[in-house]
Design an enzyme around this catalytic site. Structure first.
Site, PDB file in Angstrom:
ATOM      1  N   ASP A  14       0.806  -1.224   0.000  1.00 30.32           N
ATOM      2  CA  ASP A  14       0.000   0.000   0.000  1.00 30.32           C
ATOM      3  C   ASP A  14       0.838   1.272   0.000  1.00 30.32           C
ATOM      4  O   ASP A  14       0.428   2.307   0.541  1.00 30.32           O
ATOM      5  CB  ASP A  14      -0.981   0.009   1.202  1.00 30.32           C
ATOM      6  CG  ASP A  14      -1.865  -1.209   1.215  1.00 30.32           C
ATOM      7  OD1 ASP A  14      -2.236  -1.662   0.118  1.00 30.32           O
ATOM      8  OD2 ASP A  14      -2.178  -1.715   2.309  1.00 30.32           O
ATOM      9  N   GLY A  41      -4.539  -4.346  -3.767  1.00 28.72           N
ATOM     10  CA  GLY A  41      -5.523  -3.295  -4.024  1.00 28.72           C
ATOM     11  C   GLY A  41      -4.753  -2.059  -4.430  1.00 28.72           C
ATOM     12  O   GLY A  41      -4.064  -1.463  -3.616  1.00 28.72           O
ATOM     13  N   HIS A  42      -4.796  -1.723  -5.710  1.00 31.31           N
ATOM     14  CA  HIS A  42      -4.001  -0.618  -6.237  1.00 31.31           C
ATOM     15  C   HIS A  42      -4.930   0.504  -6.678  1.00 31.31           C
ATOM     16  O   HIS A  42      -5.800   0.293  -7.533  1.00 31.31           O
ATOM     17  CB  HIS A  42      -3.133  -1.109  -7.399  1.00 31.31           C
ATOM     18  CG  HIS A  42      -2.128  -2.154  -6.991  1.00 31.31           C
ATOM     19  ND1 HIS A  42      -1.359  -2.855  -7.869  1.00 31.31           N
ATOM     20  CD2 HIS A  42      -1.763  -2.597  -5.759  1.00 31.31           C
ATOM     21  CE1 HIS A  42      -0.566  -3.684  -7.205  1.00 31.31           C
ATOM     22  NE2 HIS A  42      -0.805  -3.551  -5.925  1.00 31.31           N
TER      23      HIS A  42
END
Ligand code: GDP
Ligand code: IMO
Ligand code: MG
Length: 431
Positions: A14, A41-42
């Site tokens: 992250d 999760g980009h």
């Protein structure tokens, strides 16, 4: 020949990799994911519009860029199809630009059930996985019993393989984990549907990349998770199940290591971690609360709050040499705006000794006390700055100190979530 660039995380994930990959793909013809899966999760923000990607490479918002999912990635076909549908609803032509290696291990529903049942069984020792079946899918790959994407195209062979595999998973679920078994026939039916839907996208990624590289076109290799979550070099066992480090860019996509000319290490200006495991600079005070709220530190995949703390230069320096980082990108500088004093961990104290390198063992790491260097903070906002000269002196000093400690040249500074909130001092593609 154009240079090829790896972009990866130097902390516990992250760091803002997605934003940087999206930015740099302006100079690339192809983007390749080489490890991990939809645990990632980009987040990309372009002109205020936010897109969160999990399995689809972060080059997808640039129409001229081809997006490859390399053999090192574990693929949940249902998650991939859902992500593609979502992108297409937003008007992005995704289907024709995504290419998945037939060698990618498939994440089956029974992998998800195993992941979640194992976490429950661990109780207070849970790793805090994303519950997406990542670990069990990699286990099956290493055990040489896993199903691969290419097999979805051969229904009879796929059917017997899936029945055998789900039977084995059901045995573990029932007998070992006291959990419900899955309907193997239903999984076979899903595989058939996935094979039909995904067959045009399944191509030999290594051969495609060879062609692109031979033509002298630039390729970007997109890391997921972060170096401290690497299965070998991270805070084991509180890690993910793949190699997140730069070497995996070659093995996880099918290119030779000499293909990789630049390795961009992305670091947040502070540190965050989701899930369990040691975190020496974690803060439990109002500064930690400030970082969490101003940085919107909620997981992009699970929505879980991220643990926050000061920048850990001891862990990050090791991560930089593990990856041959020769280009540094510092993100979320703006989140430190208004913090009166900023601290950088430059050493650990363990059993009376001062360490400059983190211990390999997680139990020892959890006993380390951080030793801090204190620097003045800055009042004037850095948010949205586009030139280094726009930054207050104290912020520039902080950045210089990070680059010195990490022994890597500072090439990019991110001052906000949007693509345009960025200071590019040197383009890692050398253009
Ligand atoms: P990734 O997994 O490394 O791609 O990072 P995530 O997308 O999970 O988390 C990074 C978060 O920070 C996202 O919400 C981004 O929109 C946001 N972000 C990225 N760069 C910056 C920045 O420089 N400043 C601020 N305030 N937010 C940023
Ligand atoms: P991106 O690419 C942050 C963490 C989980 C857990 C551990 C193992 O967005 O940076 P897993 O589901 O992989 O078996 O979980 O790894 N984790 C991440 N943390 N960012 C990620 O991805 C992560 N992917 C996995 O929270 O601690
Ligand atoms: Mg993320």
């Amino acid at each position: 020949m154009a240079g090829n660039v790896v972009v990866l995380g130097i902390q516990w994930g992250d760091e803002g990799k997605g934003k940087i990959v999206d930015l740099l793909t302006e100079s690339a013809r192809a983007v390749v994911r080489f490890q991990g899966g939809h645990n990632a999760g980009h987040t990309l923000v372009i002109g205020g519009v936010k897109t969160v990607l999990h399995l689809v490479p972060s080059g997808i918002l640039r129409p001229e860029v081809r997006c490859f999912v390399g053999n090192g990635v574990v693929v949940a076909p249902d998650a991939l199809l859902a992500e593609i549908n979502e992108l297409e609803l937003a008007g992005i032509d995704a289907r024709s630009r995504i290419f998945v290696s037939p060698a990618c291990p498939v994440i089956l529903p029974s992998h998800v059930a195993l992941d979640q049942a194992r976490e429950r069984a661990r109780g207070s020792n849970a790793i805090g996985t994303t519950g997406r079946g990542i670990g069990p899918a990699y286990e099956d790959k290493a055990a040489r019993r896993g199903l691969r994407m290419g097999e979805l195209l051969d229904l009879p062979a796929c059917t017997s393989h899936v029945l055998e595999l789900v039977e084995y998973h059901n045995f573990l679920l029932r007998k070992l984990l006291n959990s419900d078994a899955l309907d193997a026939a239903a999984v076979v039916a899903q595989c058939q549907m996935w094979g039909e839907a995904l067959s045009p996208m399944i191509v030999d990624v290594a051969s495609e990349l060879e062609r692109i590289l031979k033509a002298g076109e630039a390729v970007l290799f997109e890391g997921a998770q972060g170096t401290l979550l690497d299965i070998d070099h991270g805070t084991y066992p509180f890690v993910t199940s793949s190699n997140t480090t730069a070497g995996a860019a070659a093995s996880g996509s099918g290119v030779g290591p000499l293909t990789l000319s630049r390795v961009v290490g992305v670091v947040k200006a502070y540190t965050t971690r989701v899930g369990s495991g040691p975190f020496p600079t974690e803060l439990f005070d109002s500064v930690g609360d400030h970082l969490a709220s101003k940085g919107h530190e909620l997981g992009a995949t699970t929505g879980r709050p991220r643990r926050c703390g000061w920048f850990d230069a001891v862990a990050a320096r090791r991560a930089c040499w593990l990856n041959s980082v020769n280009s540094l990108c510092v993100t979320k500088l703006d989140v430190l705006d208004g913090v009166p004093q900023v601290q950088i961990c430059t050493g650990y104290r363990l059993d009376g000794a001062l360490l400059e390198t983190p211990p390999v063992d997680s139990r020892a790491l959890s006993r380390c006390e951080p030793v801090y260097e204190v620097m003045p903070g800055w009042e004037q906002p850095t948010a949205g700055a586009k030139r280094l000269s726009d930054l207050p002196t104290a912020a520039r000093c902080y950045l210089e100190r990070l680059a010195t400690l990490l022994e890597a040249p500072l090439d990019i500074v991110s001052t906000g979530p949007d693509r345009q909130d960025t200071i590019v001092l040197r383009n890692p593609f050398g253009q």
